[in-house]
Design an enzyme around this catalytic site. Structure first.
Site, PDB file in Angstrom:
ATOM      1  N   LEU A 195       8.976  -2.588  11.771  1.00  0.00           N
ATOM      2  CA  LEU A 195       8.776  -1.490  10.820  1.00  0.00           C
ATOM      3  C   LEU A 195       7.344  -1.554  10.290  1.00  0.00           C
ATOM      4  O   LEU A 195       6.826  -2.627   9.993  1.00  0.00           O
ATOM      5  CB  LEU A 195       9.762  -1.603   9.660  1.00  0.00           C
ATOM      6  CG  LEU A 195      11.243  -1.495  10.020  1.00  0.00           C
ATOM      7  CD1 LEU A 195      12.090  -1.441   8.745  1.00  0.00           C
ATOM      8  CD2 LEU A 195      11.526  -0.274  10.885  1.00  0.00           C
ATOM      9  N   SER A 196       6.727  -0.387  10.197  1.00  0.00           N
ATOM     10  CA  SER A 196       5.358  -0.296   9.699  1.00  0.00           C
ATOM     11  C   SER A 196       5.145   1.095   9.128  1.00  0.00           C
ATOM     12  O   SER A 196       5.677   2.077   9.667  1.00  0.00           O
ATOM     13  CB  SER A 196       4.368  -0.522  10.860  1.00  0.00           C
ATOM     14  OG  SER A 196       3.078  -0.056  10.494  1.00  0.00           O
ATOM     15  N   HIS A 216       9.413  -3.316   3.368  1.00  0.00           N
ATOM     16  CA  HIS A 216       9.016  -3.570   1.975  1.00  0.00           C
ATOM     17  C   HIS A 216      10.242  -3.870   1.115  1.00  0.00           C
ATOM     18  O   HIS A 216      10.203  -4.739   0.239  1.00  0.00           O
ATOM     19  CB  HIS A 216       8.318  -2.340   1.381  1.00  0.00           C
ATOM     20  CG  HIS A 216       7.045  -1.954   2.066  1.00  0.00           C
ATOM     21  ND1 HIS A 216       6.931  -0.826   2.840  1.00  0.00           N
ATOM     22  CD2 HIS A 216       5.823  -2.547   2.075  1.00  0.00           C
ATOM     23  CE1 HIS A 216       5.695  -0.734   3.304  1.00  0.00           C
ATOM     24  NE2 HIS A 216       5.009  -1.767   2.863  1.00  0.00           N
ATOM     25  N   LYS A 272       5.140  -9.716   9.371  1.00  0.00           N
ATOM     26  CA  LYS A 272       4.585  -8.809  10.386  1.00  0.00           C
ATOM     27  C   LYS A 272       3.064  -8.897  10.375  1.00  0.00           C
ATOM     28  O   LYS A 272       2.416  -8.867  11.417  1.00  0.00           O
ATOM     29  CB  LYS A 272       5.027  -7.375  10.136  1.00  0.00           C
ATOM     30  CG  LYS A 272       4.696  -6.503  11.304  1.00  0.00           C
ATOM     31  CD  LYS A 272       4.743  -5.052  10.971  1.00  0.00           C
ATOM     32  CE  LYS A 272       3.537  -4.397  11.534  1.00  0.00           C
ATOM     33  NZ  LYS A 272       2.656  -3.851  10.537  1.00  0.00           N
ATOM     34  N   ASP A 273       2.500  -9.021   9.178  1.00  0.00           N
ATOM     35  CA  ASP A 273       1.049  -9.221   9.042  1.00  0.00           C
ATOM     36  C   ASP A 273       0.817 -10.725   8.971  1.00  0.00           C
ATOM     37  O   ASP A 273       0.473 -11.273   7.917  1.00  0.00           O
ATOM     38  CB  ASP A 273       0.540  -8.504   7.797  1.00  0.00           C
ATOM     39  CG  ASP A 273       0.689  -6.996   7.909  1.00  0.00           C
ATOM     40  OD1 ASP A 273      -0.024  -6.394   8.709  1.00  0.00           O
ATOM     41  OD2 ASP A 273       1.560  -6.432   7.223  1.00  0.00           O
ATOM     42  N   GLN A 320     -10.226  -2.557   2.657  1.00  0.00           N
ATOM     43  CA  GLN A 320      -9.716  -3.209   3.873  1.00  0.00           C
ATOM     44  C   GLN A 320      -9.659  -2.270   5.073  1.00  0.00           C
ATOM     45  O   GLN A 320      -9.143  -2.647   6.120  1.00  0.00           O
ATOM     46  CB  GLN A 320      -8.358  -3.861   3.606  1.00  0.00           C
ATOM     47  CG  GLN A 320      -7.205  -2.913   3.364  1.00  0.00           C
ATOM     48  CD  GLN A 320      -5.939  -3.654   2.940  1.00  0.00           C
ATOM     49  OE1 GLN A 320      -5.819  -4.100   1.804  1.00  0.00           O
ATOM     50  NE2 GLN A 320      -4.981  -3.803   3.842  1.00  0.00           N
ATOM     51  N   GLN A 377      -2.628 -12.036   7.972  1.00  0.00           N
ATOM     52  CA  GLN A 377      -2.839 -11.749   6.543  1.00  0.00           C
ATOM     53  C   GLN A 377      -2.147 -12.800   5.680  1.00  0.00           C
ATOM     54  O   GLN A 377      -2.701 -13.284   4.696  1.00  0.00           O
ATOM     55  CB  GLN A 377      -2.294 -10.351   6.229  1.00  0.00           C
ATOM     56  CG  GLN A 377      -2.169 -10.045   4.743  1.00  0.00           C
ATOM     57  CD  GLN A 377      -1.784  -8.610   4.480  1.00  0.00           C
ATOM     58  OE1 GLN A 377      -2.610  -7.716   4.606  1.00  0.00           O
ATOM     59  NE2 GLN A 377      -0.540  -8.365   4.100  1.00  0.00           N
ATOM     60  N   LEU A 417       6.657   3.194   1.518  1.00  0.00           N
ATOM     61  CA  LEU A 417       7.594   2.069   1.620  1.00  0.00           C
ATOM     62  C   LEU A 417       8.687   2.322   2.652  1.00  0.00           C
ATOM     63  O   LEU A 417       9.152   3.449   2.828  1.00  0.00           O
ATOM     64  CB  LEU A 417       8.222   1.810   0.247  1.00  0.00           C
ATOM     65  CG  LEU A 417       7.220   1.531  -0.879  1.00  0.00           C
ATOM     66  CD1 LEU A 417       7.951   1.359  -2.207  1.00  0.00           C
ATOM     67  CD2 LEU A 417       6.369   0.297  -0.573  1.00  0.00           C
ATOM     68  N   MET A 461       0.849  -1.200   0.000  1.00  0.00           N
ATOM     69  CA  MET A 461       0.000   0.000   0.000  1.00  0.00           C
ATOM     70  C   MET A 461       0.887   1.253   0.000  1.00  0.00           C
ATOM     71  O   MET A 461       0.433   2.340   0.356  1.00  0.00           O
ATOM     72  CB  MET A 461      -0.942  -0.005   1.209  1.00  0.00           C
ATOM     73  CG  MET A 461      -1.931  -1.169   1.156  1.00  0.00           C
ATOM     74  SD  MET A 461      -3.457  -0.901   2.059  1.00  0.00           S
ATOM     75  CE  MET A 461      -2.852  -0.604   3.700  1.00  0.00           C
TER      76      MET A 461
HETATM   77  O1  PAF Z   1       0.035  -5.654   3.566  1.00  0.00           O
HETATM   78  C1  PAF Z   1      -0.411  -4.763   2.807  1.00  0.00           C
HETATM   79  O2  PAF Z   1       0.264  -3.781   2.500  1.00  0.00           O
HETATM   80  C2  PAF Z   1      -1.806  -4.896   2.245  1.00  0.00           C
HETATM   81  O3  PAF Z   1      -2.667  -5.464   3.176  1.00  0.00           O
HETATM   82  C3  PAF Z   1      -1.862  -5.654   0.913  1.00  0.00           C
HETATM   83  C4  PAF Z   1      -1.404  -7.094   1.051  1.00  0.00           C
HETATM   84  C5  PAF Z   1      -0.994  -4.943  -0.111  1.00  0.00           C
HETATM   85  C6  PAF Z   1      -3.297  -5.684   0.373  1.00  0.00           C
HETATM   86  O4  PAF Z   1      -3.805  -4.400   0.214  1.00  0.00           O
END
Ligand code: PAF
Length: 282
Positions: A184-185, A37, A149-150, A61, A153, A33, A30
């Site tokens: 990191l986020s 990332h 980290k996610d 989301q 997900q 960065l 998203m």
């Molecule tokens: O982790 C993220 O940045 C988002 O949830 C993703 C996987 C790009 C989906 O929008």
């Protein structure tokens, strides 16, 4: 690096790569960065001849009252970082491309989506699963990379990929952390200086609890202690939970486990997680 904003151009690019028999990696993001990332991008470059990064702040989301409007957007800086990292193409769809008028399709992954962040953020994983399924369909990569980290997900995306028989290898990359341990986020920039200092309590509390559980200590007490530590540091705790590392269901001490937490500092919601090794019963 080629920046692509139209689906027709995306298809042309993918077709030319495929025509040359090149393996394609996708790193969905998203934007805003950071080094987390970039670790995905580096790993992607090792995995495939061609690397495509997508940036799309996915409205589906974000729940009502969440941070969609203020979510950081930094297209110019992101483009510079990706160019320097040797990314081949940046896919930058707009909302109309991803959600055309009348859009009415939702991908919903039962089970792994349901507890933890799924409970705290109703509809969040439907939004993630839907947009990721679309990105997979658009790019048809051989491999796609996501950060651990996610963690939930990642589990949702693995389930989705397997359930839809998608021929895409899903690679999870370990969480990148600041020197003091904070994961990191993109959301860390919301933290006020004193909140940033307090935030380190999150990885520390998880580390202490994980070590206790791995030593065979009382898991419920370790989780309660972690919650208290976080509350004392100024967090409002959403959850601190121990789950099976694969199913995200009820943990068994004999199997790999994962400790996950979500908590708010001021207006910023942070998540983190840590592996918990099976307890040695010998
Ligand atoms: O982790 C993220 O940045 C988002 O949830 C993703 C996987 C790009 C989906 O929008």
């Amino acid at each position: 690096m080629q920046t692509i904003r139209e689906l027709s151009m995306l298809r042309e690019t993918i077709a030319s790569w495929r025509g040359a028999g090149e393996r394609i990696a996708l790193v969905p993001t998203m934007g805003a960065l950071h080094d987390g990332h970039m670790a995905l991008v580096e790993a992607a470059r090792r995995q495939a001849a061609r690397v495509m990064v997508s940036i799309f702040v996915n409205p589906m989301q974000f729940g009502a009252g969440e941070d969609l409007a203020r979510y950081p957007r930094r297209e110019a800086a992101d483009t510079r970082m990706l160019t320097a990292a040797g990314v081949d193409a940046l896919w930058l769809p707009d909302v109309e491309t991803m959600y055309p008028a009348g859009f009415a399709t939702t991908i919903s992954v039962a089970g792994v989506s349901e507890g933890l962040d799924g409970a705290a953020r109703p509809g969040h994983f439907d939004g993630v699963a839907t947009v990721v399924a679309k990105l997979f369909h658009q790019v048809a990569p051989d491999v796609a990379l996501f950060g651990e980290k996610d963690y939930q997900q990642l589990a949702v995306i693995r389930r989705l990929t397997s359930d839809l028989n998608l021929d895409i290898e899903i690679v999870g990359i370990g969480t990148q952390r600041d020197d003091d341990g904070l994961a990191l986020s993109s959301r860390n920039i919301y933290l006020l200086p004193e909140e940033r200092q307090a935030a380190v309590a999150l990885p520390r509390a998880l580390g202490v609890a994980a070590a206790t559980i791995e030593r065979g200590g009382d898991a419920a007490a370790a989780l309660a202690q972690a919650r208290t530590t976080l509350t004392n540091a100024g967090f409002v705790v959403d959850y601190v939970e121990l789950v099976d590392a694969e199913t995200l269901g009820v943990p068994s001490p004999a199997r790999p486990m994962r400790l996950l937490a979500a908590a708010k500092l001021g207006t910023t919601r942070l998540i983190d997680n840590i592996a918990v090794a099976p307890v040695d019963e010998g």
